[in-house]
Scaffold this motif. Sequence first.
Motif, PDB file in Angstrom:
ATOM      1  N   LEU A  12       0.826  -1.212   0.000  1.00 40.94           N
ATOM      2  CA  LEU A  12       0.000   0.000   0.000  1.00 40.94           C
ATOM      3  C   LEU A  12       0.860   1.263   0.000  1.00 40.94           C
ATOM      4  CD1 LEU A  12      -2.884  -1.025   2.436  1.00 40.94           C
ATOM      5  CD2 LEU A  12      -3.048  -0.656  -0.040  1.00 40.94           C
ATOM      6  N   GLU A  13       1.990   1.230   0.693  1.00 36.44           N
ATOM      7  CA  GLU A  13       2.874   2.395   0.700  1.00 36.44           C
ATOM      8  C   GLU A  13       3.452   2.645  -0.690  1.00 36.44           C
ATOM      9  OE1 GLU A  13       3.527   4.708   2.884  1.00 36.44           O
ATOM     10  OE2 GLU A  13       2.229   3.841   4.409  1.00 36.44           O
ATOM     11  N   VAL A  14       3.872   1.574  -1.361  1.00 33.00           N
ATOM     12  CA  VAL A  14       4.417   1.731  -2.714  1.00 33.00           C
ATOM     13  C   VAL A  14       3.330   2.235  -3.657  1.00 33.00           C
ATOM     14  CG1 VAL A  14       5.483   0.553  -4.678  1.00 33.00           C
ATOM     15  CG2 VAL A  14       6.188  -0.028  -2.341  1.00 33.00           C
ATOM     16  N   ALA A  15       2.116   1.661  -3.536  1.00 30.90           N
ATOM     17  CA  ALA A  15       1.013   2.088  -4.398  1.00 30.90           C
ATOM     18  C   ALA A  15       0.653   3.546  -4.145  1.00 30.90           C
ATOM     19  CB  ALA A  15      -0.200   1.191  -4.154  1.00 30.90           C
ATOM     20  N   ARG A  16       0.713   3.970  -2.884  1.00 30.89           N
ATOM     21  CA  ARG A  16       0.342   5.338  -2.526  1.00 30.89           C
ATOM     22  C   ARG A  16       1.346   6.347  -3.094  1.00 30.89           C
ATOM     23  NH1 ARG A  16       0.075   4.489   2.617  1.00 30.89           N
ATOM     24  NH2 ARG A  16      -2.122   3.915   2.493  1.00 30.89           N
ATOM     25  N   HIS A  17       2.633   5.994  -3.057  1.00 30.31           N
ATOM     26  CA  HIS A  17       3.661   6.952  -3.466  1.00 30.31           C
ATOM     27  C   HIS A  17       4.149   6.737  -4.893  1.00 30.31           C
ATOM     28  CE1 HIS A  17       3.961   8.515   0.600  1.00 30.31           C
ATOM     29  NE2 HIS A  17       4.069   7.270   1.067  1.00 30.31           N
ATOM     30  N   SER A  61      16.006  -1.904  -0.982  1.00 29.96           N
ATOM     31  CA  SER A  61      16.115  -3.338  -1.285  1.00 29.96           C
ATOM     32  C   SER A  61      15.191  -4.163  -0.397  1.00 29.96           C
ATOM     33  CB  SER A  61      17.563  -3.808  -1.111  1.00 29.96           C
ATOM     34  OG  SER A  61      18.008  -3.598   0.221  1.00 29.96           O
ATOM     35  N   ALA A  62      14.998  -3.730   0.860  1.00 28.15           N
ATOM     36  CA  ALA A  62      14.080  -4.443   1.750  1.00 28.15           C
ATOM     37  C   ALA A  62      12.649  -4.328   1.247  1.00 28.15           C
ATOM     38  CB  ALA A  62      14.186  -3.896   3.170  1.00 28.15           C
ATOM     39  N   VAL A  63      12.273  -3.149   0.754  1.00 26.17           N
ATOM     40  CA  VAL A  63      10.936  -2.956   0.192  1.00 26.17           C
ATOM     41  C   VAL A  63      10.760  -3.841  -1.037  1.00 26.17           C
ATOM     42  CG1 VAL A  63       9.429  -1.305  -0.986  1.00 26.17           C
ATOM     43  CG2 VAL A  63      10.611  -0.646   1.119  1.00 26.17           C
ATOM     44  N   SER A  64      11.763  -3.892  -1.887  1.00 26.33           N
ATOM     45  CA  SER A  64      11.687  -4.722  -3.096  1.00 26.33           C
ATOM     46  C   SER A  64      11.497  -6.194  -2.736  1.00 26.33           C
ATOM     47  CB  SER A  64      12.964  -4.549  -3.927  1.00 26.33           C
ATOM     48  OG  SER A  64      13.082  -3.213  -4.383  1.00 26.33           O
ATOM     49  N   ARG A  65      12.180  -6.645  -1.679  1.00 19.98           N
ATOM     50  CA  ARG A  65      12.045  -8.060  -1.265  1.00 19.98           C
ATOM     51  C   ARG A  65      10.634  -8.350  -0.759  1.00 19.98           C
ATOM     52  NH1 ARG A  65      17.250  -7.154   0.828  1.00 19.98           N
ATOM     53  NH2 ARG A  65      16.426  -6.876   2.945  1.00 19.98           N
ATOM     54  N   GLN A  66      10.044  -7.410  -0.020  1.00 20.82           N
ATOM     55  CA  GLN A  66       8.692  -7.625   0.485  1.00 20.82           C
ATOM     56  C   GLN A  66       7.691  -7.725  -0.663  1.00 20.82           C
ATOM     57  OE1 GLN A  66       8.139  -8.050   3.891  1.00 20.82           O
ATOM     58  NE2 GLN A  66      10.378  -7.970   3.917  1.00 20.82           N
ATOM     59  N   ILE A  67       7.834  -6.857  -1.671  1.00 24.68           N
ATOM     60  CA  ILE A  67       6.922  -6.890  -2.815  1.00 24.68           C
ATOM     61  C   ILE A  67       7.119  -8.180  -3.601  1.00 24.68           C
ATOM     62  CG2 ILE A  67       6.285  -5.777  -4.990  1.00 24.68           C
ATOM     63  CD1 ILE A  67       5.348  -4.306  -2.453  1.00 24.68           C
ATOM     64  N   ALA A  72       8.525   4.989  -0.642  1.00 27.83           N
ATOM     65  CA  ALA A  72       7.913   4.061   0.315  1.00 27.83           C
ATOM     66  C   ALA A  72       8.930   3.601   1.350  1.00 27.83           C
ATOM     67  CB  ALA A  72       7.324   2.867  -0.427  1.00 27.83           C
ATOM     68  N   ALA A  73      10.135   3.310   0.892  1.00 26.00           N
ATOM     69  CA  ALA A  73      11.189   2.881   1.822  1.00 26.00           C
ATOM     70  C   ALA A  73      11.500   3.974   2.823  1.00 26.00           C
ATOM     71  CB  ALA A  73      12.438   2.493   1.033  1.00 26.00           C
ATOM     72  N   ARG A  74      11.559   5.233   2.343  1.00 33.92           N
ATOM     73  CA  ARG A  74      11.849   6.352   3.247  1.00 33.92           C
ATOM     74  C   ARG A  74      10.717   6.517   4.275  1.00 33.92           C
ATOM     75  NH1 ARG A  74      11.817  10.519  -0.269  1.00 33.92           N
ATOM     76  NH2 ARG A  74      13.817   9.793  -1.088  1.00 33.92           N
ATOM     77  N   THR A  75       9.474   6.367   3.835  1.00 34.26           N
ATOM     78  CA  THR A  75       8.322   6.498   4.741  1.00 34.26           C
ATOM     79  C   THR A  75       8.337   5.418   5.810  1.00 34.26           C
ATOM     80  OG1 THR A  75       7.001   7.458   2.955  1.00 34.26           O
ATOM     81  CG2 THR A  75       5.805   6.568   4.845  1.00 34.26           C
ATOM     82  N   LEU A  76       8.698   4.205   5.397  1.00 37.11           N
ATOM     83  CA  LEU A  76       8.702   3.069   6.328  1.00 37.11           C
ATOM     84  C   LEU A  76       9.953   3.007   7.188  1.00 37.11           C
ATOM     85  CD1 LEU A  76       7.346   0.377   3.827  1.00 37.11           C
ATOM     86  CD2 LEU A  76       6.121   1.236   5.841  1.00 37.11           C
ATOM     87  N   GLY A  77      10.985   3.750   6.785  1.00 38.11           N
ATOM     88  CA  GLY A  77      12.247   3.685   7.509  1.00 38.11           C
ATOM     89  C   GLY A  77      13.045   2.451   7.152  1.00 38.11           C
ATOM     90  N   TRP A  78      12.827   1.927   5.947  1.00 33.12           N
ATOM     91  CA  TRP A  78      13.520   0.731   5.477  1.00 33.12           C
ATOM     92  C   TRP A  78      14.481   1.123   4.361  1.00 33.12           C
ATOM     93  CZ3 TRP A  78       9.590  -3.894   4.834  1.00 33.12           C
ATOM     94  CH2 TRP A  78       8.936  -4.108   6.057  1.00 33.12           C
ATOM     95  N   THR A  79      15.223   0.126   3.901  1.00 32.59           N
ATOM     96  CA  THR A  79      16.022   0.310   2.694  1.00 32.59           C
ATOM     97  C   THR A  79      15.166  -0.027   1.480  1.00 32.59           C
ATOM     98  OG1 THR A  79      16.836  -1.971   2.675  1.00 32.59           O
ATOM     99  CG2 THR A  79      18.112  -0.354   3.951  1.00 32.59           C
TER     100      THR A  79
END
Length: 309
Positions: free
Chosen positions: A20-25, A40-46, A31-38
């Motif tokens: 949802l964060e990636v879709a929103r932004h 690459s971590a966001v890419s792995r979750q998706i 999305a990574a900056r909003t979540l406080g992640w890297t």
Amino acid sequence: MPNTHDAGAEVSTVWLRVFLEVARHGSFTVAARTLGWTQSAVSRQIASLEAALDGGPLFDRLPRGVALTEAGRLLVPHAETVAAALHDARRELGALREAAGGRLRFGAFATADAALVPHALALFRARRPRVRVTREEGLTPALLDQLTAGHLDLAVVSTTGRAPLESYELHHLLDEPLYVAVPDGHPLAAHEGPVPLGHFADADWISGSARPEGTLLDAALRQGFRPRVAHVVGEWTAKQGYVAAGLGVTLVPALAAESVRPDITLLRVRDEGAPARAVYAATVRGRSLTPAASAFLDAVREATAKIPA
């Protein structure tokens, strides 16, 4: 053959949140900056979410950011429903933790209702005014039965009555001293200091039961004499009336001491090695206390500290 995709189709709510964060932004980076992640971590979750759903890519990777695919657009309302449900659950659980609402069901034996429970309930009401409270008065064995059956969250009980307490979680409140109530004209009424219970071996006793076993008069049996119960009187204020009229003496626990009428005298019973009556807040072992019950337990402990030693 089993469907390997169905077997591994557990979907993490964390994946949905990231989705949802990636879709929103429209951007993995934002999305990574909003979540406080890297990123690459966001890419792995998706990637994990796409693999679990087996519906193909959820985003088209564009030169500047990402855009939802048809599968991604289909998933959005479902992910939002899950997110909203989790938000509501957290809010309601937060309210429960604060005991701002909910209910408290407790029971207590009669003498605890004389002073300890009212003080505790007043403290609790001041702190948790929105909790719905139901209260039951009864003998310890009956209260424990109600506790086991799930009809009570907590019960204030005592060792009087020989009820088996081993299977309960016992929160010790006090070891309760005993007093002998005598009429003002009694020869020992002016006695200073504790008296041995044996001094009343030949007295007429007023008790709630014809048999001393399982009552406060167990203390007399432990001192080597069987009290002569002259009058069986169940109600506490009526017992005081019998004592004031000179018809006998009775045992008074400390929890009831402050409600004694002015024309009788209380004599502290000397501790001669016999165990004092213990008072506990009992809960079912292994069963979690509700926040309201935990808050009431704190109030009972605080009120106990004000009981005369």
